[in-house]
Design a protein around this motif. Structure first.
Motif, short mmCIF file in Angstrom:
data_model
loop_
_atom_site.label_atom_id
_atom_site.label_comp_id
_atom_site.label_asym_id
_atom_site.label_seq_id
_atom_site.Cartn_x
_atom_site.Cartn_y
_atom_site.Cartn_z
N SER A 1 2.44 3.26 29.58
CA SER A 1 0.83 4.01 29.91
C SER A 1 -0.23 3.32 28.95
N ARG A 2 -1.53 3.54 29.45
CA ARG A 2 -2.35 2.84 28.77
C ARG A 2 -2.67 3.49 27.35
N PHE A 3 -2.50 4.97 27.25
CA PHE A 3 -2.31 5.76 26.11
C PHE A 3 -1.50 5.17 25.27
N VAL B 1 -10.70 -0.55 17.29
CA VAL B 1 -12.06 -0.15 17.57
C VAL B 1 -13.02 -1.21 18.26
N LEU B 2 -12.62 -2.47 17.61
CA LEU B 2 -13.38 -3.61 18.26
C LEU B 2 -13.02 -3.72 20.00
N SER B 3 -11.74 -3.39 20.05
CA SER B 3 -11.44 -3.50 21.66
C SER B 3 -11.96 -2.36 22.45
N GLY B 4 -12.75 -1.53 21.75
CA GLY B 4 -13.30 -0.36 22.53
C GLY B 4 -12.33 0.93 22.87
N ILE B 5 -11.12 0.89 21.91
CA ILE B 5 -10.39 2.13 22.20
C ILE B 5 -11.07 3.38 21.36
N ASN B 6 -11.13 4.38 21.84
CA ASN B 6 -11.61 5.60 21.33
C ASN B 6 -10.45 5.91 20.18
N VAL B 7 -10.69 5.76 19.18
CA VAL B 7 -9.77 5.73 17.90
C VAL B 7 -9.67 7.24 17.72
N GLN B 8 -10.73 7.97 17.59
CA GLN B 8 -10.61 9.35 17.04
C GLN B 8 -9.94 10.34 18.19
N LYS B 9 -10.15 9.91 19.61
CA LYS B 9 -9.64 10.64 20.46
C LYS B 9 -8.00 10.47 20.58
N THR B 10 -7.77 9.12 20.46
CA THR B 10 -6.44 8.85 20.63
C THR B 10 -5.67 9.53 19.28
N LYS B 11 -6.04 9.65 18.16
CA LYS B 11 -5.49 10.48 17.13
C LYS B 11 -5.26 11.65 17.32
N ILE B 12 -6.24 12.52 17.86
CA ILE B 12 -6.33 13.81 18.09
C ILE B 12 -5.24 13.94 19.10
#
Length: 327
Positions: free
Chosen positions: A192-194, A209-220
């Motif tokens: 999956s993308r996730f 972060v530079l790739s546009g990934i929502n790091v905070q959301k992913t961590k949560i």
């Protein structure tokens, strides 16, 4: 020795390394099983193998949770306590007359909320995962004690037992549940993308972060998954014991972390596979079971597991050094 011979030997060596890297953990499991089967006549019996599968199921599920977290370069020390509080909440609700399915959903939601708080504190407040989850470990365990008064929750419905203690033929239901969860969350992680976000986050957070990934959301979400799986493990344990206990899961976070690391999940983040984590969980289960059959003191068992963790981390360090050298 001509160049062609040297090239062939080098190719053979590289192939051997690849095979050992891919199947080394499975080979370790088979060797350990062989050793214990030689040392104890009771090891390779159907009843004992089923006992190992039953005992490994809870640690296996917790190890799946730890795999997600460790891949992101994090750690979750609260899974054992979340296991306990989710189990007692589920038990209390059923004793109060809540339908079994609704009580189970509520228990899993409790775990998800605990995981969400962990993720929020780590992602939004920039508190180290070790500290954040250590705090949650204490909070969740304390809540479990407050809810139960440190007394077991008994009188659970007989139908509830099937989830953690039932079987299909001779195959324990918890083992089936562990493998189903491993397949589902393994697929999410690999396909999956996730899952790609999780690996990218663990490999290099700045690049993520530079790739546009929502790091905070992913961590949560990673910690929500961890909390939810820990909750399910707690419900499964309460079902098997026909009693929900505030002391359940004490120390289980260490076995779960050990299983993930032994299975090849790198403490440095960025790599790990669910199927190998499950093999790591079985190594822990077989090691404990085999040492019990040999009447080895429980304290020595802890020493053995600690030594295995150190060796696994050292092997990962060597592997990473070789990877950097080749790069």
């Amino acid at each position: 020795m001509d160049g062609q011979t040297v090239a062939m030997k080098r190719s053979a060596t590289d192939y051997t390394r690849k095979v050992l890297h891919k199947f080394g953990i499975l080979l370790g499991l088979l060797v350990m099983s062989l050793v214990f089967s030689i040392l104890s006549d009771h090891f390779f019996t159907v009843d004992n193998l089923l006992t190992i599968a039953l005992q490994t199921s809870v640690i296996g599920i917790l190890a799946i949770a730890q795999t997600y977290v460790i891949i992101t370069s994090g750690i979750d020390l609260s899974v054992g306590s979340i296991l306990a509080v989710s189990g007692v909440v589920t038990g209390k609700l059923m004793v109060a007359g809540t339908p079994i399915w609704l009580a189970i959903v509520a228990g899993i939601l409790i775990g998800a909320v605990c995981g969400w708080i962990n993720g929020l504190v780590i992602a939004k407040l920039n508190i180290a995962p070790f500290i954040a989850t250590l705090g949650m470990m204490s909070i969740a365990r304390g809540v479990a004690y407050v809810i139960t008064g440190a007394m077991p929750v008994s009188g659970l419905p007989e139908e509830f037992y099937f989830i953690g203690g039932g079987s299909i033929g001779r195959i324990p239901i918890p083992m089936i549940e562990m493998f189903v969860l491993a397949i589902v969350f393994g697929f999410i992680l690999r396909k999956s993308r996730f899952g790609r976000y999780v690996y990218c986050l663990g490999s290099n957070e700045d690049a993520a972060v530079l790739s546009g990934i929502n790091v905070q959301k992913t961590k949560i979400w990673v910690y929500v998954i961890s909390g939810s799986l820990a909750a399910f493990a707690g419900i499964m344990m309460a079902s098997r014991l026909v009693s929900a206990q505030s002391t359940a899961g004490t120390g289980y976070e260490l076995d779960a972390i050990a299983a993930a690391i032994i299975g090849g999940t790198s403490p440095a983040g960025g790599s790990g596979k669910i199927r190998e984590t499950i093999i790591g969980a079985f190594i822990i289960g077989i090691l404990r079971n085999g040492l019990n059959l040999l009447n080895v003191n429980a304290f020595w068992q802890q020493i053995a597991i600690g030594a295995v963790i150190i060796i696994a981390v050292y092997m990962d360090t060597l592997r990473r050094r070789k990877g950097h050298a080749l790069a």
